[in-house]
Design a protein around this motif. Sequence first.
Motif, PDB file in Angstrom:
ATOM      1  N   GLU A   1       8.206   9.008 -23.323  1.00  0.00           N
ATOM      2  CA  GLU A   1       7.306  10.471 -23.303  1.00  0.00           C
ATOM      3  C   GLU A   1       7.446  10.129 -22.362  1.00  0.00           C
ATOM      4  N   LEU A   2       7.308  10.381 -21.303  1.00  0.00           N
ATOM      5  CA  LEU A   2       7.300  11.236 -19.608  1.00  0.00           C
ATOM      6  C   LEU A   2       8.641  12.144 -20.242  1.00  0.00           C
ATOM      7  N   ASN A   3       9.505  12.598 -20.539  1.00  0.00           N
ATOM      8  CA  ASN A   3      10.409  13.669 -20.580  1.00  0.00           C
ATOM      9  C   ASN A   3       9.851  14.153 -21.490  1.00  0.00           C
ATOM     10  N   ASP A   4       9.410  14.125 -22.870  1.00  0.00           N
ATOM     11  CA  ASP A   4       8.782  14.396 -23.891  1.00  0.00           C
ATOM     12  C   ASP A   4       7.001  15.737 -23.033  1.00  0.00           C
ATOM     13  N   GLU A   5       6.258  14.301 -22.841  1.00  0.00           N
ATOM     14  CA  GLU A   5       4.613  15.089 -22.468  1.00  0.00           C
ATOM     15  C   GLU A   5       5.033  15.538 -20.902  1.00  0.00           C
ATOM     16  N   ARG A   6       5.678  14.707 -20.187  1.00  0.00           N
ATOM     17  CA  ARG A   6       5.323  15.425 -18.623  1.00  0.00           C
ATOM     18  C   ARG A   6       4.006  14.417 -17.514  1.00  0.00           C
ATOM     19  N   ARG A   7       4.143  12.712 -18.656  1.00  0.00           N
ATOM     20  CA  ARG A   7       3.008  12.229 -17.981  1.00  0.00           C
ATOM     21  C   ARG A   7       3.610  10.650 -18.889  1.00  0.00           C
TER      22      ARG A   7
ATOM     23  N   VAL B   1       0.846  -1.140  -0.287  1.00  0.00           N
ATOM     24  CA  VAL B   1      -0.203   0.301   0.059  1.00  0.00           C
ATOM     25  C   VAL B   1       0.998   1.254   0.202  1.00  0.00           C
ATOM     26  N   LEU B   2       1.188   1.823  -1.476  1.00  0.00           N
ATOM     27  CA  LEU B   2       1.449   3.286  -1.046  1.00  0.00           C
ATOM     28  C   LEU B   2       1.092   4.370  -0.373  1.00  0.00           C
ATOM     29  N   ALA B   3       1.821   5.176   0.554  1.00  0.00           N
ATOM     30  CA  ALA B   3       0.788   5.898   0.999  1.00  0.00           C
ATOM     31  C   ALA B   3       1.740   7.615   0.851  1.00  0.00           C
ATOM     32  N   THR B   4       0.720   8.523   0.288  1.00  0.00           N
ATOM     33  CA  THR B   4       1.555   9.637   0.181  1.00  0.00           C
ATOM     34  C   THR B   4       1.045  11.143   0.352  1.00  0.00           C
ATOM     35  N   ASN B   5       1.493  11.812   0.370  1.00  0.00           N
ATOM     36  CA  ASN B   5       0.759  13.362   0.695  1.00  0.00           C
ATOM     37  C   ASN B   5      -0.381  13.642  -0.574  1.00  0.00           C
ATOM     38  N   GLU B   6      -0.030  15.433  -0.962  1.00  0.00           N
ATOM     39  CA  GLU B   6      -1.060  15.775  -1.601  1.00  0.00           C
ATOM     40  C   GLU B   6       0.165  16.064  -2.841  1.00  0.00           C
ATOM     41  N   ASN B   7       1.198  15.183  -2.766  1.00  0.00           N
ATOM     42  CA  ASN B   7       2.361  15.493  -4.099  1.00  0.00           C
ATOM     43  C   ASN B   7       2.389  13.868  -4.373  1.00  0.00           C
ATOM     44  N   ASN B   8       0.436  13.393  -4.762  1.00  0.00           N
ATOM     45  CA  ASN B   8      -0.021  12.654  -5.455  1.00  0.00           C
ATOM     46  C   ASN B   8       0.274  12.242  -6.620  1.00  0.00           C
TER      47      ASN B   8
ATOM     48  N   VAL C   1       2.965  14.905 -14.231  1.00  0.00           N
ATOM     49  CA  VAL C   1       3.966  15.785 -13.620  1.00  0.00           C
ATOM     50  C   VAL C   1       2.653  17.175 -13.207  1.00  0.00           C
ATOM     51  N   LYS C   2       3.091  17.267 -12.065  1.00  0.00           N
ATOM     52  CA  LYS C   2       1.962  19.063 -11.587  1.00  0.00           C
ATOM     53  C   LYS C   2       3.120  19.318 -10.631  1.00  0.00           C
ATOM     54  N   ASP C   3       2.589  20.793  -9.894  1.00  0.00           N
ATOM     55  CA  ASP C   3       3.214  21.284  -9.795  1.00  0.00           C
ATOM     56  C   ASP C   3       3.950  20.364  -8.203  1.00  0.00           C
ATOM     57  N   VAL C   4       5.000  20.406  -7.438  1.00  0.00           N
ATOM     58  CA  VAL C   4       5.012  20.191  -6.412  1.00  0.00           C
ATOM     59  C   VAL C   4       4.894  21.421  -5.536  1.00  0.00           C
ATOM     60  N   VAL C   5       3.768  20.420  -4.270  1.00  0.00           N
ATOM     61  CA  VAL C   5       3.733  21.171  -3.045  1.00  0.00           C
ATOM     62  C   VAL C   5       4.077  20.953  -1.637  1.00  0.00           C
TER      63      VAL C   5
END
Length: 472
Positions: free
Chosen positions: A339-345, A279-286, A299-303
């Motif tokens: 794909e991750l590098n170019d599209e950020r996803r 079970v992976l637990a994380t914060n608002e950087n989800n 990828v979104k902005d770091v909170v």
Amino acid sequence: MKYKSTRGGVQGISFKDAVMMGLAEDGGLLVPENLPAADIGYLHSCACKSYESLAFEIFKLFADDIEEETLWEIVKESYANFDSGEIVPVVHKDRIYVAELFHGPTYAFKDIALQFLGNLFEHILKERSEKMNILGATSGDTGSAAIYGVKGKDNINIFILHPSGKVSPVQELQMTTVKSENVFNIAVKGSFDDCQAIVKNLFSDLEFKSKYNLGAVNSINWARILAQIVYYFYIYFRICDEKSNGGKNLRFVVPTGNFGNILAGFYARRMGLPIDKLVLATNENNILHRMISYGDYSVKDVVQTYSPSMDIQLSSNLERYLYYLYEEDSETLDKKMKELNDERRIHFTEEEINKIRSVFLSQESSNEETLSTIRNFYNSTQYILDPHTACGVKAAENFMAKDNCIYVCLATAHPAKFPDAVYKAIGKYPERPEGICKLNDLEKQSYVLNNNTDEVKYFIKNILEEGDKNAG
């Protein structure tokens, strides 16, 4: 045991060479060519002797190019400075098992791997008459644990990048108050992801990496993952058997941002440890929660949160898991990383999402939920959680309401490393261990640099070349 790169350009290298290489020369991460099967009964008998005995037996499976007598000495030295003889005590609180991974020199789970890695480096460098300059990025705990793992060691310098003003005061003090000629702290004006990107850029500059003998302590280094595999087995042997139907309904809850901690559990499971799910637990950087629950790895902005070690978007160790998700197909993986590098996803098919969920569950916690979990758990048990572990306990409580599984939460840091968050939650500060009490009396030293790869590169180059002149 031989190692290969997830990207397919490196293969057939030894354990010692894998440790020294860190990031593979083709830009991928190193993994075992063949994962060994665990002899559960034998390892259980080793765990009954000591944590060190279990670690030695597991390390032997992966490090067969180190003489056993030498390996045993490295293991003993690596766990000699923990304040618990068990190394990883397991407590039972309010129907949840809590595995305390924070009894090392810097009071965080990173010590378990980085004390081992520091001693490995020292042994290999001495054996080869070589020197190394360690480069790493930290969101808080890795940096101090890495520094404590190598401070004062021969033939090693260490450069640690942390996001300026975005780690806890205790984490900053643990890094910046170490007075050792081989330690250099760099505060980068940016996020942890920025620090991590600079490190990856410098490792990808093969000419620079080779000329200045760069080595990695981030969890891109396979030895970090190897050392963390051990405590999954140890904790399992402490809890299981008759209580958990042989582990088949045991779930590990893992607070994680960079995916290395939970990846070690994934490897333990592949080796045959009969646990149900991770079970992976994380914060608002989800981002990892979104990937597991919805197939959304964008990828979104770091909170900034109360649990700064998980204030991460790009998880460097996810690549190792994706390598297995794509059936060890390096070509497919390489396309996905581009794909991750170019599209950020990364886009996942429904079949891939179902495959991920067959191993992982996930849960995120807001800042307020983190504080309320610390508060409620303390009121129920008088046990103080740090904010990262609170995210794990929140996840466990969420899933416990729906099933009858047994949950063990990995406690990743001592609550005294995050006193302000604890105070906000329960109105009192956690008791501070002696090693943290003395930090405020020490002088800080760090170098503040812009979020710029060339600036960091120039700094490192100047430090090392000046050192060579002085040595000459």
